[in-house]
Design a protein around this motif. Structure first.
Motif, PDB file in Angstrom:
ATOM      1  N   HIS A 172       0.827  -1.202   0.000  1.00 20.68           N
ATOM      2  CA  HIS A 172       0.000   0.000   0.000  1.00 20.68           C
ATOM      3  C   HIS A 172       0.866   1.259   0.000  1.00 20.68           C
ATOM      4  CE1 HIS A 172      -3.300   2.715   0.886  1.00 20.68           C
ATOM      5  NE2 HIS A 172      -2.567   3.218   1.867  1.00 20.68           N
ATOM      6  N   THR A 173       1.948   1.236   0.774  1.00 22.96           N
ATOM      7  CA  THR A 173       2.837   2.401   0.840  1.00 22.96           C
ATOM      8  C   THR A 173       3.440   2.692  -0.526  1.00 22.96           C
ATOM      9  OG1 THR A 173       3.335   1.872   3.137  1.00 22.96           O
ATOM     10  CG2 THR A 173       4.852   3.358   2.013  1.00 22.96           C
ATOM     11  N   LEU A 174       3.870   1.666  -1.230  1.00 20.84           N
ATOM     12  CA  LEU A 174       4.435   1.855  -2.564  1.00 20.84           C
ATOM     13  C   LEU A 174       3.389   2.416  -3.529  1.00 20.84           C
ATOM     14  CD1 LEU A 174       6.820   1.513  -4.481  1.00 20.84           C
ATOM     15  CD2 LEU A 174       6.046  -0.825  -4.887  1.00 20.84           C
ATOM     16  N   THR A 175       2.173   1.947  -3.427  1.00 18.53           N
ATOM     17  CA  THR A 175       1.094   2.440  -4.279  1.00 18.53           C
ATOM     18  C   THR A 175       0.826   3.919  -4.017  1.00 18.53           C
ATOM     19  OG1 THR A 175       0.102   0.251  -4.248  1.00 18.53           O
ATOM     20  CG2 THR A 175      -1.299   2.060  -4.961  1.00 18.53           C
ATOM     21  N   SER A 189      -1.951   3.186  15.600  1.00 20.33           N
ATOM     22  CA  SER A 189      -1.824   4.371  16.447  1.00 20.33           C
ATOM     23  C   SER A 189      -1.167   5.502  15.649  1.00 20.33           C
ATOM     24  CB  SER A 189      -0.977   4.057  17.680  1.00 20.33           C
ATOM     25  OG  SER A 189       0.370   3.846  17.310  1.00 20.33           O
ATOM     26  N   PHE A 190      -1.291   6.710  16.176  1.00 21.36           N
ATOM     27  CA  PHE A 190      -0.669   7.868  15.539  1.00 21.36           C
ATOM     28  C   PHE A 190       0.839   7.681  15.430  1.00 21.36           C
ATOM     29  CE2 PHE A 190       1.452  11.993  15.931  1.00 21.36           C
ATOM     30  CZ  PHE A 190       0.952  12.634  14.802  1.00 21.36           C
ATOM     31  N   MET A 191       1.453   7.205  16.505  1.00 18.39           N
ATOM     32  CA  MET A 191       2.909   7.025  16.510  1.00 18.39           C
ATOM     33  C   MET A 191       3.351   5.925  15.552  1.00 18.39           C
ATOM     34  SD  MET A 191       3.967   9.474  18.214  1.00 18.39           S
ATOM     35  CE  MET A 191       5.703   9.106  18.304  1.00 18.39           C
ATOM     36  N   ALA A 192       2.507   4.945  15.294  1.00 16.25           N
ATOM     37  CA  ALA A 192       2.839   3.902  14.324  1.00 16.25           C
ATOM     38  C   ALA A 192       2.710   4.428  12.899  1.00 16.25           C
ATOM     39  CB  ALA A 192       1.936   2.686  14.525  1.00 16.25           C
ATOM     40  N   GLU A 193       1.769   5.327  12.681  1.00 15.94           N
ATOM     41  CA  GLU A 193       1.537   5.870  11.343  1.00 15.94           C
ATOM     42  C   GLU A 193       2.481   7.014  10.985  1.00 15.94           C
ATOM     43  OE1 GLU A 193      -0.577   5.497   8.562  1.00 15.94           O
ATOM     44  OE2 GLU A 193      -0.938   3.513   9.376  1.00 15.94           O
ATOM     45  N   LEU A 194       3.024   7.703  11.966  1.00 15.66           N
ATOM     46  CA  LEU A 194       3.845   8.885  11.702  1.00 15.66           C
ATOM     47  C   LEU A 194       5.071   8.597  10.828  1.00 15.66           C
ATOM     48  CD1 LEU A 194       3.810  11.896  12.260  1.00 15.66           C
ATOM     49  CD2 LEU A 194       5.184  11.462  14.304  1.00 15.66           C
ATOM     50  N   PRO A 195       5.867   7.548  11.084  1.00 11.39           N
ATOM     51  CA  PRO A 195       7.000   7.282  10.187  1.00 11.39           C
ATOM     52  C   PRO A 195       6.562   6.964   8.757  1.00 11.39           C
ATOM     53  CG  PRO A 195       7.201   5.999  12.201  1.00 11.39           C
ATOM     54  CD  PRO A 195       5.862   6.638  12.226  1.00 11.39           C
ATOM     55  N   PHE A 224       5.803  10.206   6.980  1.00  7.95           N
ATOM     56  CA  PHE A 224       7.001  10.898   6.516  1.00  7.95           C
ATOM     57  C   PHE A 224       7.577  10.252   5.262  1.00  7.95           C
ATOM     58  CE2 PHE A 224       7.424  12.556  10.992  1.00  7.95           C
ATOM     59  CZ  PHE A 224       7.160  13.867  10.647  1.00  7.95           C
ATOM     60  N   VAL A 225       7.589   8.936   5.212  1.00  6.72           N
ATOM     61  CA  VAL A 225       8.086   8.234   4.020  1.00  6.72           C
ATOM     62  C   VAL A 225       7.207   8.544   2.823  1.00  6.72           C
ATOM     63  CG1 VAL A 225       8.369   5.938   2.994  1.00  6.72           C
ATOM     64  CG2 VAL A 225       9.258   6.402   5.280  1.00  6.72           C
ATOM     65  N   VAL A 226       5.896   8.424   3.019  1.00  3.66           N
ATOM     66  CA  VAL A 226       4.941   8.643   1.922  1.00  3.66           C
ATOM     67  C   VAL A 226       4.987  10.091   1.443  1.00  3.66           C
ATOM     68  CG1 VAL A 226       2.447   8.806   1.481  1.00  3.66           C
ATOM     69  CG2 VAL A 226       3.407   6.734   2.452  1.00  3.66           C
ATOM     70  N   PHE A 227       5.177  11.034   2.361  1.00  3.03           N
ATOM     71  CA  PHE A 227       5.188  12.444   1.979  1.00  3.03           C
ATOM     72  C   PHE A 227       6.531  12.859   1.380  1.00  3.03           C
ATOM     73  CE2 PHE A 227       5.987  16.930   3.213  1.00  3.03           C
ATOM     74  CZ  PHE A 227       5.069  17.523   2.361  1.00  3.03           C
ATOM     75  N   LEU A 228       7.628  12.462   1.989  1.00  2.00           N
ATOM     76  CA  LEU A 228       8.930  13.009   1.603  1.00  2.00           C
ATOM     77  C   LEU A 228       9.539  12.385   0.344  1.00  2.00           C
ATOM     78  CD1 LEU A 228      10.576  13.557   5.080  1.00  2.00           C
ATOM     79  CD2 LEU A 228       9.637  15.265   3.518  1.00  2.00           C
ATOM     80  N   ILE A 229       9.320  11.104   0.105  1.00  2.00           N
ATOM     81  CA  ILE A 229       9.923  10.486  -1.085  1.00  2.00           C
ATOM     82  C   ILE A 229       9.409  11.135  -2.368  1.00  2.00           C
ATOM     83  CG2 ILE A 229      10.053   8.361  -2.445  1.00  2.00           C
ATOM     84  CD1 ILE A 229      10.488   6.856   0.165  1.00  2.00           C
ATOM     85  N   PRO A 230       8.090  11.258  -2.586  1.00  2.00           N
ATOM     86  CA  PRO A 230       7.643  11.948  -3.804  1.00  2.00           C
ATOM     87  C   PRO A 230       8.069  13.417  -3.847  1.00  2.00           C
ATOM     88  CG  PRO A 230       5.867  10.629  -2.930  1.00  2.00           C
ATOM     89  CD  PRO A 230       6.945  10.640  -1.892  1.00  2.00           C
ATOM     90  N   LEU A 231       8.089  14.073  -2.681  1.00  2.00           N
ATOM     91  CA  LEU A 231       8.488  15.481  -2.664  1.00  2.00           C
ATOM     92  C   LEU A 231       9.952  15.647  -3.071  1.00  2.00           C
ATOM     93  CD1 LEU A 231       7.483  18.332  -2.072  1.00  2.00           C
ATOM     94  CD2 LEU A 231       8.293  18.024   0.267  1.00  2.00           C
ATOM     95  N   MET A 232      10.822  14.785  -2.564  1.00  2.00           N
ATOM     96  CA  MET A 232      12.243  14.865  -2.935  1.00  2.00           C
ATOM     97  C   MET A 232      12.452  14.530  -4.412  1.00  2.00           C
ATOM     98  SD  MET A 232      14.299  13.421   0.393  1.00  2.00           S
ATOM     99  CE  MET A 232      13.576  11.807   0.288  1.00  2.00           C
ATOM    100  N   LEU A 233      11.738  13.532  -4.905  1.00  2.00           N
ATOM    101  CA  LEU A 233      11.854  13.192  -6.325  1.00  2.00           C
ATOM    102  C   LEU A 233      11.306  14.317  -7.198  1.00  2.00           C
ATOM    103  CD1 LEU A 233      10.899   9.419  -6.251  1.00  2.00           C
ATOM    104  CD2 LEU A 233      13.147  10.402  -6.728  1.00  2.00           C
TER     105      LEU A 233
END
Length: 86
Positions: free
Chosen positions: A2-5, A57-63, A66-75
């Protein structure tokens, strides 16, 4: 999976915005800002769905957020800097 999608969805959003920017001149100058805002909202919605419906939980979803948001933004930043000089 799902994360990759979701990450690929971010790249698709950037591609659509980059193609649209050819028709709208002000978007060429603000492409990364518009993409970052839209992608932040989409990533936050994705995180909310993970918290509310999947039961994480929020703390489980937070990392993952960041991965989902930052990878496309950096690319997107790298692509704009390299290929879409305006």
């Amino acid at each position: 999976m799902h994360t990759l999608t979701v990450i690929l969805g971010g790249l698709l959003l950037f591609a659509v915005l980059a193609l649209t920017a050819r028709l709208i001149p002000w978007l060429q100058h603000h492409l990364l800002a518009v993409f970052a805002l839209l992608w932040f909202i989409a990533s936050a919605i994705n995180m909310t769905v993970g918290i509310v419906h999947a039961g994480y939980s929020f703390m489980a979803e937070l990392p993952i957020f960041f991965v989902v948001f930052l990878i496309p933004l950096m690319l997107a930043w790298a692509i704009k800097k390299t290929y879409l000089q305006s």
